[in-house]
Design an enzyme around this catalytic site. Structure first.
Site, PDB file in Angstrom:
ATOM      1  N   ARG A  23       0.812  -1.220   0.000  1.00  0.00           N
ATOM      2  CA  ARG A  23       0.000   0.000   0.000  1.00  0.00           C
ATOM      3  C   ARG A  23       0.841   1.264   0.000  1.00  0.00           C
ATOM      4  NH1 ARG A  23      -5.471  -0.777   2.148  1.00  0.00           N
ATOM      5  NH2 ARG A  23      -6.151  -2.522   0.909  1.00  0.00           N
ATOM      6  N   ARG A  27      -4.127   6.705   0.407  1.00  0.00           N
ATOM      7  CA  ARG A  27      -4.732   7.911   0.972  1.00  0.00           C
ATOM      8  C   ARG A  27      -3.826   8.741   1.872  1.00  0.00           C
ATOM      9  NH1 ARG A  27      -9.876   4.570   2.840  1.00  0.00           N
ATOM     10  NH2 ARG A  27      -8.117   3.174   3.136  1.00  0.00           N
ATOM     11  N   ARG A  36      -8.132  11.386  -5.890  1.00  0.00           N
ATOM     12  CA  ARG A  36      -9.181  10.635  -5.218  1.00  0.00           C
ATOM     13  C   ARG A  36     -10.404  11.500  -4.895  1.00  0.00           C
ATOM     14  NH1 ARG A  36     -12.785   8.143  -3.533  1.00  0.00           N
ATOM     15  NH2 ARG A  36     -12.845   6.521  -1.953  1.00  0.00           N
ATOM     16  N   ASP A  72      -6.518  -3.527  -7.371  1.00  0.00           N
ATOM     17  CA  ASP A  72      -7.035  -4.151  -6.158  1.00  0.00           C
ATOM     18  C   ASP A  72      -7.249  -5.636  -6.391  1.00  0.00           C
ATOM     19  OD1 ASP A  72      -8.168  -3.069  -3.393  1.00  0.00           O
ATOM     20  OD2 ASP A  72      -9.324  -4.828  -4.003  1.00  0.00           O
ATOM     21  N   TYR A 149     -13.869 -13.360   0.427  1.00  0.00           N
ATOM     22  CA  TYR A 149     -14.654 -12.166   0.053  1.00  0.00           C
ATOM     23  C   TYR A 149     -15.915 -12.553  -0.694  1.00  0.00           C
ATOM     24  CZ  TYR A 149     -11.571  -8.320   1.385  1.00  0.00           C
ATOM     25  OH  TYR A 149     -10.858  -7.413   2.093  1.00  0.00           O
TER      26      TYR A 149
HETATM   27  O1  CP3 Z   1       0.150  -1.647  -2.431  1.00  0.00           O
HETATM   28  C1  CP3 Z   1      -0.150  -0.779  -3.275  1.00  0.00           C
HETATM   29  O2  CP3 Z   1       0.236   0.415  -3.214  1.00  0.00           O
HETATM   30  C2  CP3 Z   1      -0.952  -1.215  -4.488  1.00  0.00           C
HETATM   31  C3  CP3 Z   1      -2.331  -1.054  -4.371  1.00  0.00           C
HETATM   32  C4  CP3 Z   1      -3.195  -2.030  -3.598  1.00  0.00           C
HETATM   33  C5  CP3 Z   1      -4.498  -1.663  -3.178  1.00  0.00           C
HETATM   34  N1  CP3 Z   1      -5.108  -2.760  -2.679  1.00  0.00           N
HETATM   35  C6  CP3 Z   1      -5.065  -0.319  -3.309  1.00  0.00           C
HETATM   36  C7  CP3 Z   1      -6.205   0.078  -2.465  1.00  0.00           C
HETATM   37  C8  CP3 Z   1      -3.022  -3.362  -3.265  1.00  0.00           C
HETATM   38  C9  CP3 Z   1      -1.787  -4.249  -3.427  1.00  0.00           C
HETATM   39  C10 CP3 Z   1      -4.240  -3.824  -2.692  1.00  0.00           C
HETATM   40  C11 CP3 Z   1      -4.476  -5.218  -2.282  1.00  0.00           C
HETATM   41  C12 CP3 Z   1      -5.651  -5.525  -1.458  1.00  0.00           C
HETATM   42  N2  CP3 Z   1      -6.937  -5.054  -1.567  1.00  0.00           N
HETATM   43  C13 CP3 Z   1      -5.654  -6.482  -0.423  1.00  0.00           C
HETATM   44  C14 CP3 Z   1      -4.459  -7.311  -0.043  1.00  0.00           C
HETATM   45  C15 CP3 Z   1      -3.543  -6.537   0.801  1.00  0.00           C
HETATM   46  C16 CP3 Z   1      -4.007  -6.355   2.206  1.00  0.00           C
HETATM   47  O3  CP3 Z   1      -4.265  -5.217   2.579  1.00  0.00           O
HETATM   48  O4  CP3 Z   1      -4.101  -7.389   2.896  1.00  0.00           O
HETATM   49  C17 CP3 Z   1      -6.939  -6.525   0.131  1.00  0.00           C
HETATM   50  C18 CP3 Z   1      -7.404  -7.389   1.281  1.00  0.00           C
HETATM   51  C19 CP3 Z   1      -7.753  -5.624  -0.622  1.00  0.00           C
HETATM   52  C20 CP3 Z   1      -9.204  -5.364  -0.450  1.00  0.00           C
HETATM   53  C21 CP3 Z   1      -9.450  -3.941  -0.104  1.00  0.00           C
HETATM   54  N3  CP3 Z   1      -9.323  -2.881  -0.983  1.00  0.00           N
HETATM   55  C22 CP3 Z   1      -9.876  -3.412   1.147  1.00  0.00           C
HETATM   56  C23 CP3 Z   1     -10.114  -4.223   2.410  1.00  0.00           C
HETATM   57  C24 CP3 Z   1     -10.007  -2.014   0.972  1.00  0.00           C
HETATM   58  C25 CP3 Z   1     -10.512  -0.994   1.940  1.00  0.00           C
HETATM   59  C26 CP3 Z   1      -9.403  -0.596   2.834  1.00  0.00           C
HETATM   60  C27 CP3 Z   1      -9.666   0.722   3.506  1.00  0.00           C
HETATM   61  O5  CP3 Z   1      -8.786   1.052   4.334  1.00  0.00           O
HETATM   62  O6  CP3 Z   1     -10.652   1.395   3.232  1.00  0.00           O
HETATM   63  C28 CP3 Z   1      -9.611  -1.713  -0.345  1.00  0.00           C
HETATM   64  C29 CP3 Z   1      -9.543  -0.364  -0.967  1.00  0.00           C
HETATM   65  C30 CP3 Z   1      -8.202   0.097  -1.425  1.00  0.00           C
HETATM   66  N4  CP3 Z   1      -7.322  -0.667  -2.128  1.00  0.00           N
HETATM   67  C31 CP3 Z   1      -7.653   1.404  -1.274  1.00  0.00           C
HETATM   68  C32 CP3 Z   1      -6.422   1.401  -1.945  1.00  0.00           C
HETATM   69  C33 CP3 Z   1      -5.477   2.576  -2.152  1.00  0.00           C
HETATM   70  C34 CP3 Z   1      -8.332   2.581  -0.591  1.00  0.00           C
HETATM   71  C35 CP3 Z   1      -9.301   3.112  -1.579  1.00  0.00           C
HETATM   72  C36 CP3 Z   1      -9.722   4.532  -1.323  1.00  0.00           C
HETATM   73  O7  CP3 Z   1      -9.050   5.456  -1.837  1.00  0.00           O
HETATM   74  O8  CP3 Z   1     -10.746   4.733  -0.668  1.00  0.00           O
END
Ligand code: CP3
Length: 343
Positions: A23, A27, A36, A72, A149
Site C-alpha cells: 500500500r 490515501r 481521489r 485491487d 470475500y
Molecule cells: O500496495 C499498493 O500500493 C498497491 C495497491 C493495492 C491496493 N489494494 C489499493 C487500495 C493493493 C496491493 C491492494 C491489495 C488488497 N486489496 C488487499 C491485499 C492486501 C491487504 O491489505 O491485505 C486486500 C485485502 C484488498 C481489499 C481492499 N481494498 C480493502 C479491504 C479495501 C478498503 C481498505 C480501507 O482502508 O478502506 C480496499 C480499498 C483500497 N485498495 C484502497 C487502496 C489505495 C483505498 C481506496 C480509497 O481510496 O478509498
C-alpha cells in the site's frame, strides 16, 4: 536500471537491502488524494492513465526499490460475475455473494486475454513511463482470500459462512476454489505478459485457519497458482498475513520469497522457512506513527535479524495506514538504505 529488488528475490548478493511497502500508494499521500477527491476508487483503478500515474507516485516520492501496480485484489471478481462496491468507511462489499451451488456454477473463468484489460493496459503504461528506474510488481489475492470475500460478501471477522461451506459442503468448496484459482492464474499470467516483473500473492485473511485446514482446503490451490506461473520465470512473493503458525505450509505451497507480518521475529521465521527461500518484511506498519528513535531501533533490529543473508527484502508487515505521514515513510525507506549498505 535499479534491479536490487529483483536480485534480492533471486537471493543474489546486493549492495543494500531493497525496500518497498505494501500500500505504498494511497490515501496518506496528498498526490493520491488530489485525484481521489474527484473520483471513486474503482474509477481510478479502471482508468489506465490514472492507475499508472498513481503507481509512480511512491516511486517518485519515496525512493523505493520497486513499484507495485495500483489496482485491487477484488477487480477480477467483476469479470467472474460479481458486483463489487467500495463503500466509504466500510471497505469492499459484494452485492451477490456465493451461498449455494448455483452461485458457484455461475462463476465465469475468463481466459488470460479477457480478464481486466484495463489492468494490463496500466501495466504497459507503467513500464513505458518508469523507463527502467525500478521493477514493477504485479499482484493478486490468493485463492482463500478471494474466496472468503466472495462468500462473506465483504470483510469478515470470523469467516463463518466461509467455514460453513468449507466443512459442510466440501464439494462446493473445492469447485469454488478450483474456479477461483484458475481465474487468479489467468489474471497473473496476463499481468506478467503485459510487463509485470515480479508477482506478489496476497493471502490477507488466511490467518483465520489452523494448519490442518490450511493444508486440506487451501494449500493445493495456492500451489496450483504458483506452479502455473513457473514457466514465466518471474519471482513470486507469497504473503500470508497473520500466518506465523502456517509458515512451513506457506513455503510448501510455493514462492521464491515468503512475506511475513510483524507478529513474528524475522530470524525465527526465516529459520523455519529455510534459507533456500527469500523473506520479505516485517516492520509493524504502526511504527510509521512512532517517534523517529523507535522507528530507527526497529529498523535496525530487523536488519540485524536478517544478518545480511542474501534474499531479504524489507517491507512492512502489512499495508501503510492512511494516518501515516509521507515524511515518516520517506524516513523509513532512507533508514533501510543507510543502515543496510554493505561495505
Ligand atoms: O500496495 C499498493 O500500493 C498497491 C495497491 C493495492 C491496493 N489494494 C489499493 C487500495 C493493493 C496491493 C491492494 C491489495 C488488497 N486489496 C488487499 C491485499 C492486501 C491487504 O491489505 O491485505 C486486500 C485485502 C484488498 C481489499 C481492499 N481494498 C480493502 C479491504 C479495501 C478498503 C481498505 C480501507 O482502508 O478502506 C480496499 C480499498 C483500497 N485498495 C484502497 C487502496 C489505495 C483505498 C481506496 C480509497 O481510496 O478509498
Amino acid at each position: 536500471m535499479n534491479d536490487v529488488f529483483l536480485r534480492a528475490c533471486r537471493r543474489e548478493q546486493v549492495e543494500y537491502t531493497p525496500v518497498w511497502l505494501m500500500r505504498q500508494a494511497g490515501r496518506y499521500m496528498d498526490d493520491y488524494m488530489k485525484i481521489r477527491r474527484r473520483r471513486s476508487f474503482l474509477e481510478m483503478c479502471k482508468n489506465p492513465e490514472i492507475a499508472a500515474e498513481i503507481t509512480l507516485q511512491p516511486v517518485n516520492r519515496l525512493n523505493v526499490d520497486a513499484a507495485i501496480l495500483f489496482a485491487d485484489i477484488l477487480l477480477p471478481l467483476e469479470d467472474m460475475g460479481y458486483e463489487v462496491e467500495f463503500t466509504k468507511g466500510e471497505g469492499p462489499l459484494i452485492n451477490n455473494p456465493v451461498r449455494s451451488g448455483n452461485d458457484v456454477e455461475r462463476i465465469r473463468v475468463l481466459p488470460e486475454e479477457e480478464i481486466t484489460p484495463y489492468v494490463m493496459e496500466a501495466i504497459r503504461l507503467v513500464r513505458k513511463e518508469i523507463a527502467g528506474r525500478v521493477p514493477l510488481i504485479g499482484f493478486a489475492g490468493a485463492p482463500f482470500t478471494l474466496a472468503s470475500y466472495m462468500i462473506e460478501g465483504g470483510s469478515s471477522r470470523d469467516y463463518l459462512n466461509c467455514k460453513k461451506m468449507m466443512w459442510g459442503a466440501k464439494d462446493l468448496w473445492h469447485e469454488l476454489m478450483s474456479r477461483v484459482s484458475r481465474v487468479i492464474l489467468n489474471y497473473l499470467r496476463a499481468q506478467v505478459k503485459a510487463g509485470a516483473q515480479a508477482i506478489q500473492l496476497f493471502d490477507s485473511w488466511v490467518g483465520t485457519l489452523n494448519r490442518e485446514d490450511y493444508r486440506e482446503y487451501v494449500m493445493p490451490y495456492s500451489k496450483l497458482v504458483i506452479q502455473g506461473l513457473k514457466d514465466l520465470g518471474v519471482p513470486i512473493i507469497h504473503f500470508a498475513n497473520n500466518g506465523s503458525t502456517l509458515l512451513e505450509l506457506v513455503k510448501e505451497a510455493g514462492g521464491d520469497v515468503i512475506g511475513i507480518d510483524w507478529r513474528i521475529n524475522l530470524d525465527e521465521a526465516w529459520a523455519r522457512i529455510g534459507y533456500d527461500r527469500g523473506i520479505q518484511g516485517n516492520i509493524d506498519p504502526a511504527v510509521l506513527l512512532a517517534p523517529r528513535q523507535i522507528m530507527e531501533e526497529k529498523v535496525k533490529d530487523i536488519l540485524n535479524r536478517a544478518e545480511n543473508r542474501p534474499g531479504h527484502i524489507f517491507n512492512l508487515g502489512h499495508g501503510v495506514h492512511k494516518e501515516s505521514r509521507v515524511e515518516d515513510v520517506q524516513a523509513l525507506v532512507e533508514m533501510v538504505h543507510e543502515y543496510s549498505r554493505r561495505a
